[in-house]
Each structure stands twice: as structure tokens, then as C-alpha cells.
Design a protein around this motif. Structure first.
Motif, PDB file in Angstrom:
ATOM      1  N   GLU A 288      -0.072  -7.660  -0.978  1.00 58.41           N
ATOM      2  CA  GLU A 288       0.396  -6.288  -0.827  1.00 58.41           C
ATOM      3  C   GLU A 288       1.836  -6.278  -0.336  1.00 58.41           C
ATOM      4  O   GLU A 288       2.267  -7.177   0.386  1.00 58.41           O
ATOM      5  N   LEU A 289       2.578  -5.242  -0.749  1.00 63.70           N
ATOM      6  CA  LEU A 289       3.942  -5.073  -0.274  1.00 63.70           C
ATOM      7  C   LEU A 289       4.292  -3.590  -0.298  1.00 63.70           C
ATOM      8  O   LEU A 289       3.623  -2.785  -0.956  1.00 63.70           O
ATOM      9  N   THR A 290       5.340  -3.248   0.427  1.00 60.20           N
ATOM     10  CA  THR A 290       5.879  -1.893   0.383  1.00 60.20           C
ATOM     11  C   THR A 290       7.211  -1.938  -0.346  1.00 60.20           C
ATOM     12  O   THR A 290       8.140  -2.631   0.076  1.00 60.20           O
ATOM     13  N   SER A 291       7.285  -1.223  -1.464  1.00 58.83           N
ATOM     14  CA  SER A 291       8.495  -1.220  -2.287  1.00 58.83           C
ATOM     15  C   SER A 291       9.274   0.067  -2.055  1.00 58.83           C
ATOM     16  O   SER A 291       8.698   1.157  -2.069  1.00 58.83           O
TER      17      SER A 291
ATOM     18  N   PRO B 252       8.784   5.553  -0.503  1.00 60.57           N
ATOM     19  CA  PRO B 252       8.326   4.169  -0.680  1.00 60.57           C
ATOM     20  C   PRO B 252       6.928   4.128  -1.281  1.00 60.57           C
ATOM     21  O   PRO B 252       6.139   5.058  -1.134  1.00 60.57           O
ATOM     22  N   ALA B 253       6.652   3.032  -1.960  1.00 61.64           N
ATOM     23  CA  ALA B 253       5.356   2.862  -2.623  1.00 61.64           C
ATOM     24  C   ALA B 253       4.642   1.646  -2.052  1.00 61.64           C
ATOM     25  O   ALA B 253       5.261   0.597  -1.825  1.00 61.64           O
ATOM     26  N   ARG B 254       3.346   1.801  -1.823  1.00 62.47           N
ATOM     27  CA  ARG B 254       2.525   0.671  -1.413  1.00 62.47           C
ATOM     28  C   ARG B 254       1.956   0.044  -2.675  1.00 62.47           C
ATOM     29  O   ARG B 254       1.296   0.711  -3.479  1.00 62.47           O
TER      30      ARG B 254
ATOM     31  N   THR C  68       0.464   3.251  -4.531  1.00 63.70           N
ATOM     32  CA  THR C  68       0.223   4.404  -3.662  1.00 63.70           C
ATOM     33  C   THR C  68       1.558   4.960  -3.202  1.00 63.70           C
ATOM     34  O   THR C  68       2.328   4.283  -2.509  1.00 63.70           O
ATOM     35  N   ILE C  69       1.861   6.198  -3.617  1.00 61.97           N
ATOM     36  CA  ILE C  69       3.096   6.880  -3.214  1.00 61.97           C
ATOM     37  C   ILE C  69       2.682   8.192  -2.571  1.00 61.97           C
ATOM     38  O   ILE C  69       2.253   9.124  -3.255  1.00 61.97           O
TER      39      ILE C  69
ATOM     40  N   GLU D 240      -2.205   8.119  -5.975  1.00 57.33           N
ATOM     41  CA  GLU D 240      -2.547   6.728  -6.263  1.00 57.33           C
ATOM     42  C   GLU D 240      -2.677   6.548  -7.769  1.00 57.33           C
ATOM     43  O   GLU D 240      -3.099   7.450  -8.498  1.00 57.33           O
TER      44      GLU D 240
END
Length: 411
Positions: A10-13, A95-97, A108-109, A113
Motif C-alpha cells: 500500500e502507498l499514498t500517492s 491524495p489517493a490511497r 481510494t480518493i 473507491e
């Protein structure tokens, strides 16, 4: 409801964008139709005029040609829409997960989702410019751009989707998707006028000359579009295939001795084929080189397992080959030779192994009823850049390999 699949990464973009290359190609096709439609209609009217002896239809055919210029203006507008859709990502604020796993990708924004199944993701690549991002090509022509903090984070995202160098090949286009569109839209009217002038030297336009005009224009336009097609580089676990507009080159990693940049070009030096020059441009040179180096470093190499030669074809057709492997299993001779299913898996995954040995390993695993045989063979097929070998492995996974597919793979 979105599936509850545990992600492996997982990351936050800070930025996720989506482009519509497939829709762009649709508008590109409409642009060509806007230019070529009046031309095709005119040729058909000339043919009908000769067949029916109707002079009125012949006059209509020349009037139809006057629609070419308005059609060119419409085509220009459609071409601009095509380029916009193909090159401009649409992004959502915030940001998007991003969660990646074997099942797919979850975005996820805010409260929204979106779930993208793994089967919908065709390929992926880490690109360093203009900002570090992962470019994911989806089916139906969509492209997802996920901004990442580093190359390592991008590589982990691809690995989470099972798209690392060892699991999946990647196809990289060295040029914009609109190059063929521009060549077609500019080339079709120019070539139409050129061939009209040439054939006009033979006298009055007849049905035969109209057909020749149509054939020559379409053929020469196809050649112009084909020449403008960008070079595609397919990077697999076993080598690199370079597909140019009118040729293809195969470079196994066993022959690759050096990878280096020279300005906007990437040079692949082979001990047998010499130097292969790829005009990648600054934006892609680092990304292509990084992917090739990663895949090159993962080549198994080393000594082949004892008894692996028993997996090779040795002149047999597919039926006899499969039957001999079955007899080998029934007699227990494969253990005496030191060959076990784990060795067959090693041979299957060994990018340096002869092609027939890798195919034989796939047949051996299927005949032996190895529990994960299909999955392992499909991974090996999806990671190779050799199309003929990929097709043979895919057939072997389903026990449908035939002599024609085998001959193509071993050619």
C-alpha cells in the motif's frame, strides 16, 4: 461492493491520473474516415456509373470529392480530440490511497473507491520523468498514472500486482500513439491527389482506373502509417524483442553484454548481434534501461539440474514426447536420473535454458499432475518476450500443444 482482498503493498500517492488511449484511437479512426469517406464514396460511384451506364452517377462522383476539404477540417478537430485523450491524464483532487495485491488494485480518493481486477491490468512500468510514476496499461485502452515517491516504491507496487521482471513481460512504445494518426490524416489526401494525377495520364477515369486509384491510395497510405508506427520494445524475463515498423529483432540476455545511454538513445550491446540502437528519448531511456537491467540480473543461469536433458525434444513430435515423459514417470526413472518436479520448475523458469527444455519442463509438470503446474507455466509464459515460446507454453498449460506451435517456438 468491492472485494475484500488483502493487499500485499500500500502507498499514498499525491496524484493519480487516467488517460484514454483506446478512446483516442477511436477518434483517430473517425478522423481518417472523415477524410477517406468522400474518396471511397466517389470511387464506388464511378464503378456503379460504369456498371449501370448512368452518366449522372459519374457527375455525382466528382461532386462527392468536393467533400474532401470539409472532411479534412472535421478530421483535424477529431485528431485534436484524439491527441488530447491519448496524452492528457484526467486527475481527481486530493491524495489517493493505492493498495496492490494479487487480486488487483484498489484506489481510494476521499470517500470514493475504485477496484481494478488484476486481469484488467495488462502491463506496468516505472517512469522517472516528468515526475516519478508508475504507468499501468489497462484493457480497453486506458492508462493509469500513479505518482510515487521513488523507483523502489514504484517497483514494489508492480511486484504487489505480480508484474515484476520475473513474473510479467512489459511492452514499451518508443513514441506517441498519435504518430500513425498524423501520418494517416496527412498522407491519405496527399496520396489520393498524387495517384489521381498519375492515373489521369492514362485518360478518362473508368471503373478499372477507379479501382486502381483506390487500391494504390490505400496501400501507400497503409505503408506511410506503418512506417510512422513507433518502435515497441518488449522486455521479458529471458530477453528483449524490438519490433520496428518493418522488422523485428530478438536479443536473449545470454548474449547481452552492455546496456548504456548515448544522449537520447539507449544502446544494447550483444556479443553476437552487435549494437542495437533504441531512440528512446530522455523520458524513457532510464525506465527502459532499468527494466532491462532488473530482468537481466534475474536470469537464473548456473548449472542445469541433473537429468534435465531428458526434458528436451530430441526430434520427437509432441505426442511421442509427452508419451515418453509419461513412461519416464511411470517407470520411476526420472528419480533415478535425479530429476524431480522441482528440477522441472527450475528448467521452466531458467531463461538461459534451451526452448525445448522449457517446453519439456511444462509438459513434464502437466503429465506429473503437479498441483501448481498451470499457474507456474502461465507465469513463465507471461514473463517471456518470445511470442512463439509464450504461445507454446500457454498451450502446454492447457495440454493443447501441437506440432505446429512447437515448430514455431523452436524455429
Amino acid at each position: 461492493m468491492l472485494p475484500a482482498v488483502p493487499p500485499s503493498f500500500e502507498l499514498t500517492s499525491p496524484r493519480v491520473g487516467r488517460r484514454h488511449e483506446g478512446l483516442g484511437r477511436v477518434f483517430g479512426g473517425l478522423a481518417l474516415l472523415a477524410i477517406g469517406g468522400p474518396f471511397l464514396a466517389s470511387v464506388l460511384l464511378v464503378m456503379l456509373a460504369d456498371l449501370l451506364g448512368d452518366a449522372g452517377l459519374r457527375s455525382h462522383s466528382f461532386h462527392t470529392l468536393t467533400l474532401v476539404m470539409p472532411g479534412a477540417l472535421v478530421a483535424l478537430g477529431l485528431a485534436l480530440v484524439s491527441v488530447f485523450l491519448s496524452t492528457t491524464p484526467v486527475t481527481r483532487r486530493g491524495p489517493a490511497r493505492v493498495a496492490a495485491g494479487a487480486g488487483g488494485l484498489r484506489l481510494t480518493i476521499g470517500a470514493a473507491e475504485r477496484w481494478i481486477p488484476r486481469a484488467e491490468v495488462r502491463s506496468g512500468l516505472v517512469l522517472p520523468e516528468p515526475r516519478m510514476r508508475v504507468e499501468l496499461h489497462l484493457r480497453r485502452g486506458q492508462v493509469l498514472d500513479v505518482q510515487v515517491a521513488s523507483e523502489e516504491e514504484g517497483a514494489r507496487l508492480l511486484a504487489g500486482l505480480g508484474m515484476g521482471p520475473a513474473e510479467r513481460r512489459v511492452a514499451i512504445s518508443l513514441g506517441g500513439v498519435h504518430r500513425e494518426l498524423v501520418a494517416g490524416c496527412a498522407g491519405l489526401p496527399a496520396l489520393m491527389i498524387f495517384w489521381l494525377l498519375v492515373l489521369g495520364l492514362f485518360g478518362r477515369m473508368s471503373a478499372a482506373l477507379a479501382v486502381a486509384w483506390l487500391a494504390l491510395t490505400l496501400l501507400s497510405t497503409w505503408l506511410v502509417r506503418r512506417a510512422a508506427r513507433p518502435t515497441q520494445v518488449v522486455v521479458g524475463s529471458d530477453g528483449v524483442r524490438v519490433e520496428r515498423p518493418f522488422s523485428s529483432a530478438w536479443l536473449p540476455y545470454a548474449e547481452l553484454t552492455e546496456i548504456r545511454k548515448d544522449g537520447d538513445a539507449l544502446l544494447l550491446v550483444s556479443q553476437k548481434s552487435g549494437t542495437l540502437v533504441l531512440q528512446t528519448g530522455e523520458a524513457l531511456s532510464d525506465a527502459v534501461a532499468m527494466r532491462i537491467r532488473e530482468a537481466h540480473q534475474r536470469v537464473a543461469g548456473g548449472a542445469a539440474p541433473r537429468g534435465a536433458e531428458a526434458l528436451e525434444q530430441r526430434g520427437r513430435d509432441v505426442a511421442a514426447w509427452r508419451e515418453d515423459l509419461r513412461k519416464l514417470l511411470a517407470a520411476g526413472d526420472y528419480r533415478a536420473a535425479g530429476l524431480v518436479p522441482e528440477d522441472a520448475i527450475r528448467a521452466l523458469d531458467d531463461a538461459d535454458a534451451p526452448r525445448d527444455r522449457r517446453i519439456g519442463a511444462a509438459l513434464f509438470l502437466r503429465v506429473a499432475g503437479y498441483p501448481e503446474a498451470q499457474d507456474r507455466i502461465r507465469v513463465a509464459a507471461g514473463s517471456t518476450a518470445d511470442d512463439a515460446l509464450r504461445a507454446a507454453l500457454e498451450q502446454a498449460a492447457e495440454e493443447e500443444l501441437d506440432d505446429a506451435a512447437l515448430a514455431r517456438a523452436l524455429r
